[in-house]
Design an enzyme around this catalytic site. Sequence first.
Site, short mmCIF file in Angstrom:
data_model
loop_
_atom_site.label_atom_id
_atom_site.label_comp_id
_atom_site.label_asym_id
_atom_site.label_seq_id
_atom_site.Cartn_x
_atom_site.Cartn_y
_atom_site.Cartn_z
N ASP A 19 0.86 -1.18 0.00
CA ASP A 19 0.00 0.00 0.00
C ASP A 19 0.90 1.23 0.00
O ASP A 19 2.03 1.17 0.45
CB ASP A 19 -0.88 -0.02 1.25
N THR A 21 0.25 4.35 1.56
CA THR A 21 0.30 4.98 2.88
C THR A 21 0.75 3.97 3.93
O THR A 21 0.20 2.89 4.04
CB THR A 21 -1.08 5.54 3.26
N ASP A 256 -1.84 -2.55 6.81
CA ASP A 256 -1.94 -2.10 8.19
C ASP A 256 -3.37 -1.79 8.60
O ASP A 256 -3.61 -1.37 9.73
CB ASP A 256 -1.06 -0.86 8.42
#
Length: 334
Positions: A19, A21, A256
């Site tokens: 990802d 971010t 996350d």
Amino acid sequence: VQDMNCIESLARVDVLCVDKTGTITQPDMAFQDFVPLDGAKKGEIRTILTALYSGVSPENDTSRALISAFSGKTDWICTRRIPFTSKAKWSGGVFADRGAYLVGAPEFLLGDGIQPYEKQLHGYAETGSRVLLLAHYDGDPVPGALEGEMLTPLAFLLLTSPIRPEAEETFRYFREQGVSIRVISGDDPRTASRVAGEVGIENSHRFVDASTLKTDKDILSAVKQYTVFGRVTPEQKKSIIAALQKCGHTVAMTGDGVNDLLAMKQADYSVAMASGAQAASQLASLVLLESDFAAMPGIVAEGRRVINNIQRAATLFLVKNIFSLGLALLSLLT
């Protein structure tokens, strides 16, 4: 380490999905500025944002940045909050005698009405900024059932995440090891592509808006052509991983958040950041306790060292057994 064989498994991975971010960039986002649209006044925009983000708990890094920028006193009375979902990609609030205000991805809020703003959005995306739209909705906002004619755009909100200083070196290591990188992000594909290019990810200019991929066949074709996937829903993340596996790849997924769970479960190997959602840490094969993606090269090197040692030991025992068999046959003959 949560799976006994995960270190060795990671050493055999040839595609790593990340990802933007929290992996390429640091997890903390910062609010940059807002740009009023169609004659809206800055004071009015600030008042609306203060009403939306005062006294609420952060849902994700984006809302945390906006709460930090706009928390304060407000006399607006909120009658209903609409939480953010990865599928709808917007959140909002309904206020007494003032109507509903929404904040989310411009493409998902405006739909076909995005055309007048496309050039402006492209400019922001090319700078690496994350762009959100603040809009007034003249009705009862229901995720998945917004009517475009009832939406009035008020402002673009610009946010940024600093790139991790060690990210470029980390991705260089994977490139040298023959591991292909795929960036799977919920952000605008142009923004994700720009950030991926800054850290040296190969073919980062090949990006696609996942909202245009309607079937599994489209996704299977896309994973063969594109490196960066933007505006991806949780279900599409899982489908992208499955498509890569169909192509014969061993796939690892880093995540996350709760929106990464389906993809992490589908992947051959999953890595979670300890600073992220608890559910992601529980599901992952490996948890990075310091949420530092730069630890990954060391883990891959350790796994490959283990596999190489096993192969050397196996070769030694094979040769030893061949000699033992030869000596046994020679002894029988004599």
